[in-house]
Design an enzyme around this catalytic site. Structure first.
Site, PDB file in Angstrom:
ATOM      1  N   ARG A 105       9.246  -1.337 -47.226  1.00 47.97           N
ATOM      2  CA  ARG A 105      10.239  -1.529 -46.212  1.00 47.97           C
ATOM      3  C   ARG A 105      10.390  -2.639 -46.054  1.00 47.97           C
ATOM      4  O   ARG A 105       9.718  -3.464 -45.704  1.00 47.97           O
ATOM      5  CB  ARG A 105       9.629  -0.553 -45.088  1.00 47.97           C
ATOM      6  CG  ARG A 105       9.601   0.672 -45.228  1.00 47.97           C
ATOM      7  CD  ARG A 105       8.664   1.461 -44.209  1.00 47.97           C
ATOM      8  NE  ARG A 105       9.123   1.233 -42.750  1.00 47.97           N
ATOM      9  CZ  ARG A 105       9.124   1.996 -41.666  1.00 47.97           C
ATOM     10  NH1 ARG A 105       8.809   3.138 -41.947  1.00 47.97           N
ATOM     11  NH2 ARG A 105       9.544   1.542 -40.568  1.00 47.97           N
ATOM     12  N   ARG A 130       1.519   0.218 -45.549  1.00 45.43           N
ATOM     13  CA  ARG A 130       2.692   0.811 -45.698  1.00 45.43           C
ATOM     14  C   ARG A 130       4.125   0.199 -46.187  1.00 45.43           C
ATOM     15  O   ARG A 130       4.838   0.713 -47.201  1.00 45.43           O
ATOM     16  CB  ARG A 130       3.279   1.474 -44.306  1.00 45.43           C
ATOM     17  CG  ARG A 130       4.262   2.462 -44.338  1.00 45.43           C
ATOM     18  CD  ARG A 130       4.585   3.127 -43.095  1.00 45.43           C
ATOM     19  NE  ARG A 130       5.388   2.218 -42.331  1.00 45.43           N
ATOM     20  CZ  ARG A 130       5.747   2.510 -40.844  1.00 45.43           C
ATOM     21  NH1 ARG A 130       5.232   3.837 -40.508  1.00 45.43           N
ATOM     22  NH2 ARG A 130       6.432   1.744 -40.156  1.00 45.43           N
ATOM     23  N   LYS A 167       3.286   7.562 -35.281  1.00 47.38           N
ATOM     24  CA  LYS A 167       4.378   8.368 -34.440  1.00 47.38           C
ATOM     25  C   LYS A 167       5.013   9.547 -35.503  1.00 47.38           C
ATOM     26  O   LYS A 167       5.131  10.705 -35.182  1.00 47.38           O
ATOM     27  CB  LYS A 167       5.228   7.769 -33.761  1.00 47.38           C
ATOM     28  CG  LYS A 167       4.725   6.785 -32.648  1.00 47.38           C
ATOM     29  CD  LYS A 167       5.873   6.312 -31.848  1.00 47.38           C
ATOM     30  CE  LYS A 167       6.770   5.464 -32.589  1.00 47.38           C
ATOM     31  NZ  LYS A 167       6.318   4.114 -32.851  1.00 47.38           N
ATOM     32  N   ARG A 176       7.847  -7.158 -34.146  1.00 46.29           N
ATOM     33  CA  ARG A 176       7.966  -5.785 -33.574  1.00 46.29           C
ATOM     34  C   ARG A 176       6.872  -5.323 -32.639  1.00 46.29           C
ATOM     35  O   ARG A 176       7.283  -4.778 -31.642  1.00 46.29           O
ATOM     36  CB  ARG A 176       7.913  -4.812 -34.742  1.00 46.29           C
ATOM     37  CG  ARG A 176       9.225  -4.820 -35.577  1.00 46.29           C
ATOM     38  CD  ARG A 176       9.139  -3.969 -36.947  1.00 46.29           C
ATOM     39  NE  ARG A 176       9.086  -2.773 -36.590  1.00 46.29           N
ATOM     40  CZ  ARG A 176       8.553  -1.807 -37.518  1.00 46.29           C
ATOM     41  NH1 ARG A 176       7.894  -2.112 -38.482  1.00 46.29           N
ATOM     42  NH2 ARG A 176       8.540  -0.732 -37.263  1.00 46.29           N
ATOM     43  N   ARG A 207      13.192   3.370 -25.651  1.00 45.43           N
ATOM     44  CA  ARG A 207      12.343   1.965 -26.038  1.00 45.43           C
ATOM     45  C   ARG A 207      12.468   1.033 -24.885  1.00 45.43           C
ATOM     46  O   ARG A 207      11.906   0.069 -24.815  1.00 45.43           O
ATOM     47  CB  ARG A 207      12.753   1.575 -27.436  1.00 45.43           C
ATOM     48  CG  ARG A 207      11.756   1.947 -28.421  1.00 45.43           C
ATOM     49  CD  ARG A 207      12.376   1.339 -29.830  1.00 45.43           C
ATOM     50  NE  ARG A 207      11.361   1.096 -30.828  1.00 45.43           N
ATOM     51  CZ  ARG A 207      11.226   1.852 -31.696  1.00 45.43           C
ATOM     52  NH1 ARG A 207      11.839   2.843 -31.935  1.00 45.43           N
ATOM     53  NH2 ARG A 207      10.404   1.409 -32.660  1.00 45.43           N
TER      54      ARG A 207
HETATM   55  P1  AMP Z   1      11.066   2.864 -36.064  1.00 46.52           P
HETATM   56  O1  AMP Z   1      10.923   3.549 -37.318  1.00 46.52           O
HETATM   57  O2  AMP Z   1      10.907   3.958 -34.778  1.00 46.52           O
HETATM   58  O3  AMP Z   1       9.965   1.746 -35.754  1.00 46.52           O
HETATM   59  O4  AMP Z   1      12.452   2.083 -35.787  1.00 46.52           O
HETATM   60  C1  AMP Z   1      12.760   0.964 -36.630  1.00 46.52           C
HETATM   61  C2  AMP Z   1      13.890   0.069 -36.140  1.00 46.52           C
HETATM   62  O5  AMP Z   1      14.870   0.706 -35.716  1.00 46.52           O
HETATM   63  C3  AMP Z   1      13.167  -0.624 -34.957  1.00 46.52           C
HETATM   64  O6  AMP Z   1      12.324  -1.817 -35.257  1.00 46.52           O
HETATM   65  C4  AMP Z   1      14.516  -1.054 -34.190  1.00 46.52           C
HETATM   66  O7  AMP Z   1      15.060  -2.121 -34.834  1.00 46.52           O
HETATM   67  C5  AMP Z   1      15.229   0.124 -34.361  1.00 46.52           C
HETATM   68  N1  AMP Z   1      15.418   1.263 -33.477  1.00 46.52           N
HETATM   69  C6  AMP Z   1      14.522   2.383 -33.452  1.00 46.52           C
HETATM   70  N2  AMP Z   1      14.709   2.822 -32.247  1.00 46.52           N
HETATM   71  C7  AMP Z   1      15.250   2.217 -31.493  1.00 46.52           C
HETATM   72  C8  AMP Z   1      15.586   2.325 -29.998  1.00 46.52           C
HETATM   73  N3  AMP Z   1      15.284   3.471 -29.293  1.00 46.52           N
HETATM   74  N4  AMP Z   1      16.285   1.175 -29.690  1.00 46.52           N
HETATM   75  C9  AMP Z   1      16.494   0.167 -30.381  1.00 46.52           C
HETATM   76  N5  AMP Z   1      16.259  -0.084 -31.324  1.00 46.52           N
HETATM   77  C10 AMP Z   1      15.640   1.103 -32.043  1.00 46.52           C
END
Ligand code: AMP
Length: 190
Positions: free
Chosen positions: A133, A127, A13, A144, A88
């Site tokens: 990370r 990754r 994404k 996740r 989300r």
């Molecule tokens: P991502 O890089 O988009 O996978 O986001 C990494 C982490 O940030 C996720 O696993 C969540 O812990 C948190 N996160 C990102 N976006 C959201 C959201 N819209 N609502 C809640 N937690 C979020």
């Protein structure tokens, strides 16, 4: 253009969001990136978010909603934006609807990247190794994906009912997927 990009963790994404946002000259707003920047900066928001991120859980809606509301109120997002990683949860959908309505705007499209689950786990492990990370150990990755399936996948049906979902096969090379995305979005504009 007001767009969302959705798909499970590891669907690519972030990479695609940047290309699409550049194409439409709108900012790509990634909640994950904003949280990570706050974690690195040691801000109070970062300290709170890290607890959830490290466990593969979602940051509470209230925290996330407020962060997005202020980000999309910034001048560079006045003409549109591409949200990556938000909404989300169903509660976040309702919140975003309210934000858009306040500005008398609508979403133009919800881009959904479809991927194979095992390929995604492999991609995320690779990754994690390259980028180090902290949220990417195998257990956390599986958690996740579980949280995504439980909390976020149902959102696609909500947007499907509105007739704005554009599904694109997210498997393959980055350029290949990008071409598919642009072709699908161009079809939409015709
Ligand atoms: P991502 O890089 O988009 O996978 O986001 C990494 C982490 O940030 C996720 O696993 C969540 O812990 C948190 N996160 C990102 N976006 C959201 C959201 N819209 N609502 C809640 N937690 C979020």
């Amino acid at each position: 253009m007001r767009l969302l990009i959705m798909g499970p963790p590891g669907a690519g994404k972030g990479t695609q969001a940047k290309a699409v946002a550049d194409h439409f000259s709108v900012p790509a707003v990634s909640t994950g990136d904003i949280f990570r920047a706050n974690v690195s900066g040691g801000t109070p928001l970062g300290v709170e978010a890290k607890r959830y991120m490290d466990a593969g859980e979602y940051v509470p809606d209230e925290v996330t909603n407020n962060m997005v509301r202020s980000r999309i109120a910034e001048p560079d997002a006045a003409g549109g934006f591409l949200l990556d990683g938000y909404p989300r949860t169903l509660a976040q959908v309702a919140e975003l609807d309210g934000m858009l309505k306040a500005g008398e705007h609508d979403l133009d499209a919800v881009l959904v990247l479809t991927v194979d689950q095992e390929a995604v786990v492999a991609r995320l492990l690779k990754r994690a190794e390259i980028e180090g990370r902290a949220d990417d150990t195998e257990d956390v990755i599986r958690r996740r994906l579980e949280v995504y399936a439980e909390e976020t996948e149902p959102l696609i049906a909500v947007y499907d009912e509105r007739g704005i979902v554009v599904r694109v096969d997210g498997m393959g090379e980055i350029d290949e997927v990008q071409q598919r995305i642009f072709a699908a979005l161009d079809d939409l504009q015709d």
